[in-house]
Design a protein around this motif. Structure first.
Motif, PDB file in Angstrom:
ATOM      1  N   VAL A 122      14.549  11.911  -0.351  1.00  0.00           N
ATOM      2  CA  VAL A 122      13.235  12.537  -0.155  1.00  0.00           C
ATOM      3  C   VAL A 122      13.150  13.856  -0.912  1.00  0.00           C
ATOM      4  O   VAL A 122      12.128  14.158  -1.542  1.00  0.00           O
ATOM      5  CB  VAL A 122      12.971  12.751   1.353  1.00  0.00           C
ATOM      6  N   ARG A 123      14.197  14.660  -0.877  1.00  0.00           N
ATOM      7  CA  ARG A 123      14.161  15.962  -1.553  1.00  0.00           C
ATOM      8  C   ARG A 123      13.965  15.791  -3.065  1.00  0.00           C
ATOM      9  O   ARG A 123      13.197  16.515  -3.697  1.00  0.00           O
ATOM     10  CB  ARG A 123      15.444  16.747  -1.289  1.00  0.00           C
ATOM     11  N   VAL A 124      14.655  14.821  -3.662  1.00  0.00           N
ATOM     12  CA  VAL A 124      14.523  14.585  -5.102  1.00  0.00           C
ATOM     13  C   VAL A 124      13.125  14.083  -5.430  1.00  0.00           C
ATOM     14  O   VAL A 124      12.499  14.520  -6.407  1.00  0.00           O
ATOM     15  CB  VAL A 124      15.593  13.586  -5.585  1.00  0.00           C
ATOM     16  N   LEU A 125      12.612  13.162  -4.625  1.00  0.00           N
ATOM     17  CA  LEU A 125      11.274  12.623  -4.867  1.00  0.00           C
ATOM     18  C   LEU A 125      10.224  13.729  -4.826  1.00  0.00           C
ATOM     19  O   LEU A 125       9.366  13.814  -5.709  1.00  0.00           O
ATOM     20  CB  LEU A 125      10.973  11.543  -3.829  1.00  0.00           C
ATOM     21  N   LEU A 126      10.291  14.594  -3.820  1.00  0.00           N
ATOM     22  CA  LEU A 126       9.307  15.674  -3.711  1.00  0.00           C
ATOM     23  C   LEU A 126       9.490  16.711  -4.810  1.00  0.00           C
ATOM     24  O   LEU A 126       8.503  17.262  -5.316  1.00  0.00           O
ATOM     25  CB  LEU A 126       9.408  16.329  -2.333  1.00  0.00           C
ATOM     26  N   GLY A 127      10.725  16.974  -5.204  1.00  0.00           N
ATOM     27  CA  GLY A 127      10.949  17.878  -6.325  1.00  0.00           C
ATOM     28  C   GLY A 127      10.371  17.319  -7.612  1.00  0.00           C
ATOM     29  O   GLY A 127       9.772  18.048  -8.413  1.00  0.00           O
ATOM     30  N   HIS A 128      10.529  16.013  -7.799  1.00  0.00           N
ATOM     31  CA  HIS A 128       9.937  15.357  -8.964  1.00  0.00           C
ATOM     32  C   HIS A 128       8.425  15.480  -8.959  1.00  0.00           C
ATOM     33  O   HIS A 128       7.803  15.772  -9.988  1.00  0.00           O
ATOM     34  CB  HIS A 128      10.341  13.888  -8.983  1.00  0.00           C
ATOM     35  N   LEU A 129       7.806  15.277  -7.802  1.00  0.00           N
ATOM     36  CA  LEU A 129       6.356  15.383  -7.725  1.00  0.00           C
ATOM     37  C   LEU A 129       5.883  16.796  -8.041  1.00  0.00           C
ATOM     38  O   LEU A 129       4.862  16.979  -8.717  1.00  0.00           O
ATOM     39  CB  LEU A 129       5.868  14.954  -6.341  1.00  0.00           C
ATOM     40  N   SER A 161      20.119  16.288 -12.475  1.00  0.00           N
ATOM     41  CA  SER A 161      20.738  17.610 -12.486  1.00  0.00           C
ATOM     42  C   SER A 161      20.902  18.113 -11.060  1.00  0.00           C
ATOM     43  O   SER A 161      20.630  17.414 -10.092  1.00  0.00           O
ATOM     44  CB  SER A 161      19.861  18.586 -13.279  1.00  0.00           C
ATOM     45  N   ALA A 162      21.317  19.368 -10.947  1.00  0.00           N
ATOM     46  CA  ALA A 162      21.469  19.978  -9.621  1.00  0.00           C
ATOM     47  C   ALA A 162      20.196  20.668  -9.164  1.00  0.00           C
ATOM     48  O   ALA A 162      20.197  21.361  -8.144  1.00  0.00           O
ATOM     49  CB  ALA A 162      22.626  20.979  -9.651  1.00  0.00           C
TER      50      ALA A 162
END
Length: 210
Positions: A67-74, A107-108
């Protein structure tokens, strides 16, 4: 991270959503674009930290990204698309930059160690959409047709970008909703057709389930 067992923008998953958005007239398109984070299930903020950072196997049916990666992508996609909109309005036939969203995801940048809460990603999308909505509402038909050159897709217009970014968020929200439902169960207040909604370019991570 733990692991658990063609309008423009509709080139990947859920093309029917892209066609639906592309068919909207301008006022309806602006309203759909403006909705943004209102598409998100508010139970997102009930997820525990380990759930937010849980990745899924490719055959999970809910997309692989945590979820964190998906929202960061958005949030990052929103920055890119907002800048594209403003460049098209300000410059004549700009050549748009292609960004490597998979490099961001791999990435991080979206790790919990950077202490960027998911609420910050959601707030970024919300703020950019509300700000840009005011701009879109003031445009003339001629401005909606202003062109740009995308290195991978060729000539596109400002309207194509708005259609694409509207589709992009709704597309990814389908996977966000599936992850939340996996953790917390289905939203009791949502009708089935509402759960089914949920919208980049050929290089976008949207080509795989996210």
């Amino acid at each position: 991270m733990t692991t658990s067992s063609t309008p423009v923008g509709a080139v990947a998953g859920h093309p029917e959503i892209g066609r639906e958005i592309d068919a909207l007239d301008t006022p309806a398109l602006i309203l759909r674009y403006r909705r943004g984070v209102e598409n998100f299930d508010p139970r997102l903020f009930d997820l525990a930290d380990d759930q937010i950072d849980t990745a899924f196997l490719p055959d999970s049916g809910v997309g692989r990204w945590p979820v964190r990666v998906l929202l960061g992508h958005l949030a990052d996609a929103e920055l890119v698309m907002t800048f594209r909109i403003r460049r098209i309005l300000a410059e004549d036939n700009p050549v748009l930059a292609v960004w490597d969203e998979m490099a961001f995801a791999d990435s991080a940048l979206y790790t919990p160690e950077l202490r960027q809460p998911v609420a910050g990603y959601v707030a970024a999308v919300h703020t950019l959409r509300r700000w840009t909505t005011e701009l879109l509402m003031a445009l003339t038909p001629e401005q909606w047709s202003r062109p740009a050159l995308h290195p991978e897709r060729g000539r596109i217009t400002l309207r194509d970008v708005v259609v694409g970014t509207t589709w992009h968020l709704e597309h990814h929200n389908l996977y966000l909703q599936a992850k939340i439902d996996r953790f917390l169960g289905p939203r009791a207040e949502c009708a089935p057709e509402e759960q089914a909604r949920g919208r980049c370019g050929p290089s976008c991570g949207c080509h795989g389930e996210r």
